[in-house]
Design an enzyme around this catalytic site. Structure first.
Site, PDB file in Angstrom:
ATOM      1  N   TYR A  53       0.608  -1.452  -0.132  1.00 18.05           N
ATOM      2  CA  TYR A  53      -0.389   0.129   0.042  1.00 18.05           C
ATOM      3  C   TYR A  53       1.255   1.488  -0.216  1.00 18.05           C
ATOM      4  CZ  TYR A  53      -3.327   3.923   1.574  1.00 18.05           C
ATOM      5  OH  TYR A  53      -3.915   4.790   1.271  1.00 18.05           O
ATOM      6  N   LYS A  93       1.164   4.262  -3.088  1.00 17.59           N
ATOM      7  CA  LYS A  93       0.708   5.621  -2.673  1.00 17.59           C
ATOM      8  C   LYS A  93       2.027   6.644  -2.554  1.00 17.59           C
ATOM      9  CE  LYS A  93      -3.915   5.605  -1.702  1.00 17.59           C
ATOM     10  NZ  LYS A  93      -4.473   5.771  -2.618  1.00 17.59           N
TER      11      LYS A  93
END
Length: 258
Positions: A158, A162
């Protein structure tokens, strides 16, 4: 003067819940035309009907998986005439799955996060930005995360996704610097939405614990930040906004009341 958003056309991905739904509400209140994109058709219908009734705005619903590049291109190119000139793109669709260590992250979870959070953003940019350039007018807002600025244990994929969103945002801003397009990243900390429920794959008890002991942000807080960014005068470009709850100082430093 601040930009008037009445009759501007705004495309929001991940519009069926959370930050996307909150963005739909604030833009509807401003009188914008909305293209609401998400996978859950029943939720889209409910949101669209509610906003149309309350604000009398034009809304087009796109049942869309941002991971599907061919579907993105086909559905955007087939928009009704009223919605063809997209002024604002809010790349909000994204998710996190699990808290496993890097070497234990399931392959399927990795693929879903990268395909949604990174490739999905690129699919929309690749499809929408050429039209903005043709009009020399537009604003791309990518919903990133504090995880795009800092890494933390149990979040490698994750965080990587990002970080990629932030890199894409910066590069796109450079790519269009000789135009009137603006490019913004919004990077929230803890926001109390379905985010953690999805992360823990439906375990609501674990999800609630993420926000226990502090007043987390809510989706409307981020939607208001998006609205602020896109409503600045044309010569003002908000590059990035990092937004925390008051009791959060970094991705991993949070004060909780016992």
């Amino acid at each position: 003067m601040p930009t008037n958003l009445k009759n501007e056309t705004v495309l929001i991905t991940g519009a069926s819940a959370g930050i996307g739904k909150a963005c739909a509400k604030v833009f509807a209140k401003e009188g914008a035309n909305l293209i609401l994109a998400a996978r859950r058709e029943n939720r889209l219908q409910q949101i669209a009907q509610s906003l149309e009734n309350k604000y009398s705005v034009n809304i087009f619903q796109l049942v869309l998986d941002v991971r599907d590049s061919e579907a993105v291109e086909a559905q955007i190119s087939a928009l009704p005439k009223l919605f063809q000139n997209i002024d604002i793109l809010v790349n909000n669709a994204g998710l996190v799955l699990g808290v496993e260590k890097t070497h234990k992250t399931p392959v399927l979870d990795t693929d879903i996060m990268i395909d949604t959070n990174v490739k999905g953003v690129l699919n929309l940019i690749r499809t929408v930005v050429p039209g903005m350039l043709a009009n020399n007018k537009g604003h791309v807002v990518n919903i990133s995360s504090i995880a795009g600025h800092e890494a933390y244990p149990g979040g490698s994929v994750y965080c990587a996704s990002k970080h990629a969103v932030n890199a894409i945002t910066k590069s796109l801003r450079m790519d269009v610097v000789d135009t009137d397009l603006r490019v913004t990243a919004i990077s929230p900390g803890l926001v109390d939405t379905e985010f953690s429920t999805v992360r823990f794959k439906g375990d609501k008890e674990k999800a609630a614990a993420v926000y226990a002991g502090l007043e987390a942000l809510v989706a409307a807080d981020i939607a208001e930040a998006v609205l602020f960014a896109v409503s600045r005068p044309a010569h003002v470009q908000i590059a990035d906004m990092v937004i925390f709850p008051t009791r959060q100082a970094s991705a991993t430093i949070v004060h909780r009341e016992s």
